[in-house]
Scaffold this motif. Sequence first.
Motif, PDB file in Angstrom:
ATOM      1  N   GLY A   1       0.787  -1.224   0.000  1.00 45.62           N
ATOM      2  CA  GLY A   1       0.000   0.000   0.000  1.00 45.62           C
ATOM      3  C   GLY A   1       0.819   1.273   0.000  1.00 45.62           C
ATOM      4  O   GLY A   1       0.297   2.351  -0.306  1.00 45.62           O
ATOM      5  N   VAL A   2       2.115   1.172   0.335  1.00 45.61           N
ATOM      6  CA  VAL A   2       2.959   2.373   0.388  1.00 45.61           C
ATOM      7  C   VAL A   2       3.113   3.000  -0.998  1.00 45.61           C
ATOM      8  O   VAL A   2       2.970   4.213  -1.179  1.00 45.61           O
ATOM      9  CB  VAL A   2       4.336   2.031   0.994  1.00 45.61           C
ATOM     10  CG1 VAL A   2       5.358   3.125   0.684  1.00 45.61           C
ATOM     11  CG2 VAL A   2       4.206   1.831   2.489  1.00 45.61           C
ATOM     12  N   ILE A   3       3.449   2.170  -1.982  1.00 42.30           N
ATOM     13  CA  ILE A   3       3.619   2.658  -3.350  1.00 42.30           C
ATOM     14  C   ILE A   3       2.300   3.250  -3.850  1.00 42.30           C
ATOM     15  O   ILE A   3       2.266   4.341  -4.437  1.00 42.30           O
ATOM     16  CB  ILE A   3       4.077   1.528  -4.293  1.00 42.30           C
ATOM     17  CG1 ILE A   3       5.438   0.977  -3.870  1.00 42.30           C
ATOM     18  CG2 ILE A   3       4.104   2.016  -5.749  1.00 42.30           C
ATOM     19  CD1 ILE A   3       6.571   1.933  -4.011  1.00 42.30           C
ATOM     20  N   GLU A   4       1.212   2.543  -3.615  1.00 41.50           N
ATOM     21  CA  GLU A   4      -0.103   2.982  -4.097  1.00 41.50           C
ATOM     22  C   GLU A   4      -0.513   4.301  -3.445  1.00 41.50           C
ATOM     23  O   GLU A   4      -1.056   5.190  -4.121  1.00 41.50           O
ATOM     24  CB  GLU A   4      -1.155   1.899  -3.805  1.00 41.50           C
ATOM     25  CG  GLU A   4      -1.017   0.642  -4.646  1.00 41.50           C
ATOM     26  CD  GLU A   4       0.113  -0.275  -4.214  1.00 41.50           C
ATOM     27  OE1 GLU A   4       0.417  -1.239  -4.938  1.00 41.50           O
ATOM     28  OE2 GLU A   4       0.702  -0.034  -3.126  1.00 41.50           O
ATOM     29  N   LEU A   5      -0.257   4.453  -2.162  1.00 43.39           N
ATOM     30  CA  LEU A   5      -0.611   5.696  -1.474  1.00 43.39           C
ATOM     31  C   LEU A   5       0.226   6.860  -1.982  1.00 43.39           C
ATOM     32  O   LEU A   5      -0.295   7.959  -2.232  1.00 43.39           O
ATOM     33  CB  LEU A   5      -0.420   5.539   0.035  1.00 43.39           C
ATOM     34  CG  LEU A   5      -0.711   6.792   0.884  1.00 43.39           C
ATOM     35  CD1 LEU A   5      -2.142   7.263   0.673  1.00 43.39           C
ATOM     36  CD2 LEU A   5      -0.435   6.514   2.362  1.00 43.39           C
ATOM     37  N   SER A   6       1.511   6.631  -2.163  1.00 48.90           N
ATOM     38  CA  SER A   6       2.383   7.695  -2.687  1.00 48.90           C
ATOM     39  C   SER A   6       1.912   8.142  -4.063  1.00 48.90           C
ATOM     40  O   SER A   6       1.860   9.345  -4.370  1.00 48.90           O
ATOM     41  CB  SER A   6       3.830   7.199  -2.772  1.00 48.90           C
ATOM     42  OG  SER A   6       4.318   6.806  -1.508  1.00 48.90           O
ATOM     43  N   ALA A   7       1.547   7.176  -4.910  1.00 46.51           N
ATOM     44  CA  ALA A   7       1.059   7.498  -6.251  1.00 46.51           C
ATOM     45  C   ALA A   7      -0.275   8.216  -6.182  1.00 46.51           C
ATOM     46  O   ALA A   7      -0.529   9.176  -6.940  1.00 46.51           O
ATOM     47  CB  ALA A   7       0.930   6.214  -7.072  1.00 46.51           C
ATOM     48  N   ALA A   8      -1.150   7.789  -5.292  1.00 48.54           N
ATOM     49  CA  ALA A   8      -2.474   8.411  -5.178  1.00 48.54           C
ATOM     50  C   ALA A   8      -2.364   9.864  -4.736  1.00 48.54           C
ATOM     51  O   ALA A   8      -3.060  10.745  -5.269  1.00 48.54           O
ATOM     52  CB  ALA A   8      -3.333   7.622  -4.192  1.00 48.54           C
ATOM     53  N   LEU A   9      -1.498  10.140  -3.779  1.00 46.23           N
ATOM     54  CA  LEU A   9      -1.340  11.511  -3.289  1.00 46.23           C
ATOM     55  C   LEU A   9      -0.781  12.419  -4.370  1.00 46.23           C
ATOM     56  O   LEU A   9      -1.195  13.568  -4.515  1.00 46.23           O
ATOM     57  CB  LEU A   9      -0.428  11.520  -2.054  1.00 46.23           C
ATOM     58  CG  LEU A   9      -0.998  10.832  -0.806  1.00 46.23           C
ATOM     59  CD1 LEU A   9       0.058  10.774   0.297  1.00 46.23           C
ATOM     60  CD2 LEU A   9      -2.241  11.540  -0.307  1.00 46.23           C
ATOM     61  N   ALA A  10       0.178  11.905  -5.138  1.00 47.46           N
ATOM     62  CA  ALA A  10       0.770  12.720  -6.211  1.00 47.46           C
ATOM     63  C   ALA A  10      -0.207  12.929  -7.357  1.00 47.46           C
ATOM     64  O   ALA A  10      -0.286  14.021  -7.927  1.00 47.46           O
ATOM     65  CB  ALA A  10       2.050  12.067  -6.719  1.00 47.46           C
ATOM     66  N   SER A  11      -0.960  11.897  -7.718  1.00 50.17           N
ATOM     67  CA  SER A  11      -1.904  12.027  -8.833  1.00 50.17           C
ATOM     68  C   SER A  11      -3.085  12.909  -8.453  1.00 50.17           C
ATOM     69  O   SER A  11      -3.672  13.584  -9.297  1.00 50.17           O
ATOM     70  CB  SER A  11      -2.405  10.650  -9.287  1.00 50.17           C
ATOM     71  OG  SER A  11      -3.113  10.009  -8.250  1.00 50.17           O
ATOM     72  N   ARG A  12      -3.417  12.937  -7.175  1.00 43.80           N
ATOM     73  CA  ARG A  12      -4.508  13.791  -6.698  1.00 43.80           C
ATOM     74  C   ARG A  12      -4.157  15.262  -6.866  1.00 43.80           C
ATOM     75  O   ARG A  12      -5.031  16.104  -7.076  1.00 43.80           O
ATOM     76  CB  ARG A  12      -4.760  13.490  -5.218  1.00 43.80           C
ATOM     77  CG  ARG A  12      -5.871  14.298  -4.567  1.00 43.80           C
ATOM     78  CD  ARG A  12      -5.856  14.085  -3.075  1.00 43.80           C
ATOM     79  NE  ARG A  12      -4.653  14.645  -2.452  1.00 43.80           N
ATOM     80  CZ  ARG A  12      -4.364  14.506  -1.158  1.00 43.80           C
ATOM     81  NH1 ARG A  12      -5.153  13.782  -0.383  1.00 43.80           N
ATOM     82  NH2 ARG A  12      -3.262  15.047  -0.660  1.00 43.80           N
TER      83      ARG A  12
END
Length: 428
Positions: free
Chosen positions: A245-256
């Motif tokens: 989930g770390v990679i996914e969360l980092s990507a989600a925050l940046a894409s948001r």
Amino acid sequence: MGYFDDDGFLDEHIIKDRSVLKPEHKPEKLEERDEELEDYVKLLRPLLKGWDLDNIFLYGHSGVGKTVATRTLLPDLRDKAEDQSIDVDILEINCSSANTSYQSTIELINEARNPEYPLTTLNLDKSELSKTGYPAEQVYEELFDDLHEGAENIILVLDEVNTLGSDSELLYQLTRAQTMHKLEAELCIIGISNDFNFRDDLPARVKDTLCETELHFPAYEQSDLISILSRRAEQAFYEGTSENGVIELSAALASRDRGSARQAIRLLRKAAELAENEAVETEDTDCIEERHVRNAEDIIERKQVTTGIRKLTSHRKYVLLATTNLSAQGKTPAQTRDIYEYYKSVAEEFGRDPLTRRGAHEHLLEMCDNGILKNVNRDQRGRGRPNKYKLDTPLETVIDALEQEEDGEIGDLDNLREQANKQTTLTE
């Protein structure tokens, strides 16, 4: 016992190779940009047949690969051109450090004489020019004299060209150089812009002579950022040291936010550093967790905003101060025209001639890109909704940073705090 005698840090914890998470790291292949690279190659390859190139303008938000793509393709293009006995020189600058055509021209001259950017191949044995004190006509003559010493094909890379705003004299001079017999070489301008509407506000005389081809770099999707971060993580971390989930969360925050790969990588790196320090100090931490990503986001945002504000140029600082005043009065989000009217009074108060409305608007856009301001109608452009801006960070943080700006020009802003407290906006 010395400060560094505790060798627990030297043990293997989480980070194996931090360099692949650094901003300057250049991957072997530009990630998730195959289509854009293919289109870019098609625009550049006519040079290999000895044909002149169209001017090329790249559009996209910061961190989406425009500069990296340019720095990836142009050296390869130059090598292939040399194989065809075609001489090419490249000159690169970032216009944001100058903000005007006059200053950017001097930047180009000095870059040709003392190269600092990675793409620049010109290296003339001449003294640099000071940043002021020369008539504009002489500065342009110096530039063309320097370019005359270069190859028969010259590519000028103007990164963040949109920071020139409505001051388009440099572009006008460059596009008319051959017509006015000031330059014999074939000249190609590659403009890199964070403002999608930059061209729309150029004077007609510049549009008519620019004759450019546009290439758009969209924001990275979350899936793109996950792929990019996953590849970096494989090289950067020891196996099993990143929680699911770390990679996914980092990507989600940046894409948001802006879909920026640079932002996503910076976030993952800071999270890893937080986890690494915990692992050194306690046995309870052995991997990067989602809480590290959340903490990293808070740290980065605060640092970026405060550092960015302290280093603002004078007029960008005045635009922010105008927006901050309106925010303290509870009058934001505010339209460009309202911020501009307030900005003019701020600039005059500091003894400066105000920029044009277009020039002030460029500063608003840049501060949106930097996370200082937010355009609340950004996704409704072209639907009859005007741009409206507000602070994208707490008012108290902005006031503190303005008081600590590098020039010491702003000074005490307690009056703003009092005004904000009356409006109960200080902690919003």
